[in-house]
Design an enzyme around this catalytic site. Structure first.
Site, PDB file in Angstrom:
ATOM      1  N   ASP A  17      62.410  -8.333 -58.939  1.00 35.69           N
ATOM      2  CA  ASP A  17      63.802  -7.999 -59.408  1.00 35.69           C
ATOM      3  C   ASP A  17      64.485  -9.503 -59.331  1.00 35.69           C
ATOM      4  OD1 ASP A  17      65.849  -6.719 -60.662  1.00 35.69           O
ATOM      5  OD2 ASP A  17      66.699  -5.844 -58.744  1.00 35.69           O
ATOM      6  N   ASN A  19      65.068 -11.437 -62.514  1.00 31.08           N
ATOM      7  CA  ASN A  19      64.906 -12.313 -63.460  1.00 31.08           C
ATOM      8  C   ASN A  19      66.216 -12.593 -64.281  1.00 31.08           C
ATOM      9  OD1 ASN A  19      62.260 -12.437 -62.773  1.00 31.08           O
ATOM     10  ND2 ASN A  19      61.327 -10.852 -64.436  1.00 31.08           N
ATOM     11  N   ASN A  65      62.491   0.894 -68.700  1.00 34.35           N
ATOM     12  CA  ASN A  65      62.729  -0.661 -69.500  1.00 34.35           C
ATOM     13  C   ASN A  65      62.577  -0.569 -71.079  1.00 34.35           C
ATOM     14  OD1 ASN A  65      60.652  -2.912 -66.809  1.00 34.35           O
ATOM     15  ND2 ASN A  65      62.997  -2.029 -66.661  1.00 34.35           N
TER      16      ASN A  65
END
Length: 238
Positions: A17, A19, A65
């Site tokens: 996690d 980015n 996502n």
């Protein structure tokens, strides 16, 4: 830091996690943050193998996502296309076997082919197994496993009273993969995010504020050191 005389967890799972926050911090588009995250992943496959892990599982793309912007999802798909080719070379050079978990059917046909080529091309490697969770969600996996189990029992006429934990687990995507000993989450968030809900029941958790693109060999060693300081309440002491 040396891992000498430390107990090396057999299986480490990671929620990579941060980015997007890394991109914001550096004043670049989110797509550049994902690219930096992929470059880190390349390095960590080697580092995890060198550390002696037998299984290294990462949360590459979740079922949630897809809700991100069309632009961001499109950029992620392009990264998949590029890095699957690179991962095949890296895995082959390091004797790493690649596995995919999740539902690949939603991806474009060329990405599905890339996934299949990556898995088939490394099938005979005998080193660490690198597991990538893509279009994966823990609840979705459990629902899919339940459907497969129901269909199998209907066809065989077995009594549902025979179903136990091991039987159910045999229908999960991770059927022949041991549960993670250690779960690492980067960027400091304290939630599972629908990741390996069944498999993490007895895992040790390690959370670091380090953003995924900044994660490296030293950060992995810190996590393993913390793991060695835990008193395991399941499966004995570390």
């Amino acid at each position: 830091m040396s891992l000498e005389n430390m107990v090396i967890p057999q299986h480490v799972a990671v929620i990579l996690d941060g980015n997007g926050r890394w991109a914001e911090k550096h004043g670049v588009p989110r797509a550049m943050g994902h690219k930096a995250g992929c470059e880190t992943l390349e390095k960590m496959v080697r580092a995890a193998s060198d550390a002696g892990l037998k299984y290294f599982t990462v949360y590459g793309f979740s079922t949630e996502n897809w809700k991100r912007s069309q632009e961001e999802v499109g950029a992620l798909m392009q990264l998949f296309r590029f890095y699957m080719v690179r991962l095949l070379k890296i895995a082959s050079a390091n004797n790493v076997r690649v596995r995919m978990i999740g539902d690949k059917t939603r991806f474009a046909s060329d990405i599905i082919k890339g996934i299949d080529d990556l898995v088939e091309g490394t099938r005979d490697n005998t080193g660490m197994t690198f597991v990538i969770a893509i279009n994966y969600g823990g609840r979705d996996e459990i629902v899919r496993a339940a459907r497969k189990l129901v269909n199998a029992y209907r066809q065989s006429g077995k009594d549902a009273e025979c179903i136990g934990e091991e039987e159910f687990a045999s229908f999960l995507d991770t059927a022949d993969i041991p549960d993670p000993d250690l779960m690492i989450r980067t960027s400091g968030e304290l939630r599972l995010s629908n990741y390996l809900l069944w498999q993490l029941a007895y895992s040790e958790f390690y959370v670091t504020d380090c953003l995924w693109p900044d994660f490296n060999k030293e950060e992995l060693e810190k996590a393993i050191l913390a793991y060695n300081k835990r008193e395991r309440r399941f499966g004995g002491r570390v």
